[in-house]
Write an enzyme that holds these catalytic residues in place. Sequence first.
Site, PDB file in Angstrom:
ATOM      1  N   GLY A  87       0.799  -1.217   0.000  1.00 32.62           N
ATOM      2  CA  GLY A  87       0.000   0.000   0.000  1.00 32.62           C
ATOM      3  C   GLY A  87       0.831   1.266   0.000  1.00 32.62           C
ATOM      4  O   GLY A  87       2.060   1.250   0.046  1.00 32.62           O
ATOM      5  N   ASP A 249       3.960  -4.773  -7.662  1.00 36.45           N
ATOM      6  CA  ASP A 249       3.300  -3.524  -7.267  1.00 36.45           C
ATOM      7  C   ASP A 249       3.805  -2.333  -8.074  1.00 36.45           C
ATOM      8  O   ASP A 249       3.269  -1.226  -7.943  1.00 36.45           O
ATOM      9  CB  ASP A 249       3.465  -3.268  -5.767  1.00 36.45           C
ATOM     10  CG  ASP A 249       4.920  -3.277  -5.328  1.00 36.45           C
ATOM     11  OD1 ASP A 249       5.542  -4.351  -5.409  1.00 36.45           O
ATOM     12  OD2 ASP A 249       5.434  -2.229  -4.904  1.00 36.45           O
TER      13      ASP A 249
END
Length: 481
Positions: A87, A249
């Site tokens: 995140g 990611d």
Amino acid sequence: MTNLSLDGRFARELPEMAVRWKAEEAPDPRLLVLNDELASGLGLDADWLRSPDGVRLLVGNSVPDGATPVAQAYAGHQFGGFAPRLGDGRALLLGELVDGDGRMRDVHLKGSGHTPFARAGDGLAAVGPMLREYLVSEAMHALGIPTTRSLAVVATGRPVRRESVLDGAVLTRVASSHLRVGSFQYAAVTGDTDLVRRLAEHAIARHHPEVAGAADPYLGLFEAVCSAQAQLIARWMLVGFVHGVMNTDNMTISGETIDYGPCAFMDAYDPETVFSSIDSWGRYAYGNQPSIAAWNLARFAETLLPLFDDDIDRAITLAQNALGAFGRHYEGALTAGMQAKLGLTGVDGPAVAPLLDELLKLLQDNHIDFTSFFRALGLAARGDNEPVRGLFVDLAGFDAWLDSWRALGRDGAAMDRVNPVYTPRNHLVEEALTAAAAGDMEPFETLLDAVTGPFVERPGLQRYAEPAPEAFGRYRTFCGT
């Protein structure tokens, strides 16, 4: 600019993947660089962005009414190991706006402070790495390579403690979206197939609306992402770009380059080129980038299997067939790009392939600067052989290759349109960032001017076209961004 409006579509449609958060207060924000051209394209007033209120927007301390800044959740394979919860540890999505071409764009902050995803980090960033991302992303855009863009870098007036105390900064980044393969991995690991489906529908609407009406839109999404990534990686390879941290990611659904931490441009041609200080095994070396992209896309396919078919075996077969097209798309894009670099766009591919293989071996064996070679070859296309011949030790081998190349015909003007004079050469980037850290932005501004006009040679910029001096030594990059 009181009429600025930022939508919160991502947060509204995917609340499970968004944490509402505020940027940390910047005690003394000071604008270092602003992208006037990008601001205009976004419908933003550059003069207003330079005002105190505008600068506060650029660090997230003053957001429009109704805006809901969020930290986005995602997972990812980092150097092959899976992390289920990564995140935005030091970033925020301020919101989305529609640009002058009618495209929805994310407005995103990097270095804006600690978020719930920060783990042990402080959520901050230093001036040098943020200017680095600004410089390289804008150079990539000028080279015609899909990328996130940089709107501004603002010094915050807050110290950042690393090995030493550095000046803090925030990068304001603009992108088609910040959806990543890791976004889908995060949704999949929850076990909530409906969340994966909604994320896929969000991605289709945002990036690939043409597949929405297909018989299998989710397979269509996967195929579209594979094609976009094949084109992207080929473009990286054509300019010698080494991303350095191709974790899942850091692979976008849009097909844009994202996250410029340990990236660099290759000088002497060598498929094993690695710059990142943390890539000790060469996983993300220049020559490995196509296979790593395919590996990442396989991880993406795994998240979509429940959407492909209820029968897992059939779903896997569909995924494998679609993934198989990645290699064909990549090879096609690379071959076409290399033909353009060699001025041989009208020549059949099979005739070019052995010539290209021989050339790459000559470049590697003779330690030839990748960027300089192709510009010098453009001079040879016009009859001036000496600049390119002067690069080689094995003159007999290169002269034989040159004769074969000439026999196929060549177009020097077309070569100059695709072969840059100026790229962000590593020694010049370091020189500019060192000066900027000391308060002198002039070297940064001059380098930025050179690399954002990469194809036209200009007087006074000769040193920006030259390889690093031997004294510069072996270059290592760090994931400061």
